[in-house]
Enzyme design. Structure first.
Site: not given
Ligand code: PLP
Length: 396
Positions: A72, A200, A326
């Site tokens: 993602g 993702s 954090c």
């Molecule tokens: N966008 C959203 C809304 C997410 O929840 C996440 C992961 O937590 C990501 C992007 C990032 O995806 P990835 O872990 O595959 O890089």
């Protein structure tokens, strides 16, 4: 004691059917999909099938609109950076204030290193976008709009079709981070004005380190990673073959499960929420009750610290997450809850319970059984040290 896993917005358990589909691609199917010989072309065929499975999940028109990436974060970065190169007269970005750091950290970098103008659209107390502010931010300077389909912390779902149509009317490209929405909402991209969309695999019971960017046919596109001609020269580098195969299988399984699982998960989530509200006073549910992912429950406990809640839940074998991050050693309330102006007594006590198709009634029972006791214990004022203890402390 079996762990109750309710942190499915962070990641999901890899589906055993996904692992099974991937295994041959670590062994006999080891070829490079770019090779012309049979060992390579067999692997290329596997990738072709996975691309089609991912396309089906989001209802895209063409397999070629799917570009496999490392996840993602890479998909989000590629979309924004590509969008900024599409038209030299357009140099501004519009995002919501509650995007994932994969978008917001990049935007901050663009502002500070290149002077890019970024409009962050505010949300209300339910996490809903300020539509007037959105309309006002769109202009002839807008290169790309990026608004998430659903929020990872609260599950609030944005009115994507309307937002995309408004961006299009302003002549801007429209991207959405659908990492949390995919597999939880039914999607038909053929009928929307969305130009790009991030996915993702590990959020839909697939493997980590693989994702995709949907790029609608005809959308101007500039790659982030340059090199070989993989992914039709849109994402260079030898493919993560087992990951892509697993992603395809996960997409297929998510689509098959969607209609039956969504109402079941929503019922469990509602039982959790109502049960907590019945047994504990001083609770606030964060998110839009009228447009929320079925699996997400973000709930804040007045005058309690979420890290203390997490520790005690962990001792009971329950894994969920807090609404805090954090930052430099201290727990800072999340940017999402701050943007929603959650009142201070609740801001530090938010927990996110995120369910999935693995979640059972017994998991909810366990949380409902322990939570009132945990909250009561943390709310009780700490006993004052006795005189004896005080003098011990002084002389220590
Ligand atoms: N966008 C959203 C809304 C997410 O929840 C996440 C992961 O937590 C990501 C992007 C990032 O995806 P990835 O872990 O595959 O890089």
């Amino acid at each position: 004691m079996q762990t109750v896993y309710l942190d499915n917005n962070a990641t999901t358990r890899t589906d055993p059917a996904v692992v099974e589909a991937m295994l041959p691609y670590f062994a006999e199917q080891f070829g490079n999909p770019s090779s012309a010989h049979a060992i390579g072309t067999g692997v290329a065929e596997g990738i072709r099938a996975a691309r089609s499975q991912v396309r089906s999940l989001i209802g895209a028109a063409h397999d070629q609109e799917i570009v496999f990436t490392s996840g993602g974060t890479e998909s989000d970065n590629t979309a924004i950076l590509s969008g900024l190169q599409a038209d030299p007269r357009r140099d501004e970005v519009v995002v919501s204030a509650v995007e994932h750091p994969a978008i917001l950290t990049l935007c901050h970098h663009l502002e500070t290193s290149l002077g890019t103008r970024v409009h962050r659209i505010a949300v209300d107390g339910c996490g809903k976008m300020d539509m007037e502010a959105y309309k006002a931010a769109l202009s002839g300077r807008t290169a790309i709009v990026s608004i998430m389909w659903a929020n990872n912390e609260t599950g609030t779902v944005f009115p994507l079709e309307q937002l995309a149509a408004m961006a299009k009317r302003a002549g801007a490209l429209f991207h959405t981070d659908a990492v949390q929405a995919a597999g939880k909402l039914s999607m038909d991209l053929k009928t929307t004005a969305i130009d790009m969309l991030s996915l993702s695999a590990h959020k839909i019971h697939g493997p980590k380190g693989v994702g995709a960017l949907y790029v609608r046919r005809g959308t101007p596109f500039a790659p982030l990673i340059h090199g070989g001609r993989q992914e039709r020269a849109r994402r260079a580098g030898t493919e993560n073959v087992p990951g892509i195969i697993g992603f395809g299988k996960a997409a297929e399984r998510a689509m098959d499960a969607l209609a039956l699982e969504t109402p079941r998960i929503a019922r469990l989530r509602d039982r959790l929420e109502q049960g907590l509200q019945r047994s504990i006073v001083g609770i606030r549910v964060n998110g839009d009750p009228s447009a929320r992912l079925a699996n997400t429950c973000n709930i804040a406990f007045e005058d309690v610290e979420s890290d203390a809640l997490l520790t005690l839940l962990g001792r009971e074998g329950i894994a969920c997450s807090s609404g805090s991050a954090c930052a430099s050693g201290s727990m800072e309330p999340s940017h999402v809850l701050r943007a929603m102006q959650v009142p201070p007594p609740f801001l530090h006590g938010a927990l996110r319970f995120a369910l999935s198709r693995d979640t059972r009634d017994t998991d909810i029972d366990r949380v409902l059984a322990v939570m009132p006791r945990i909250v009561e214990r943390l709310r009780k004022p700490a006993p004052r040290p006795s005189r004896h203890q005080t003098s011990d402390l002084i002389h220590a």
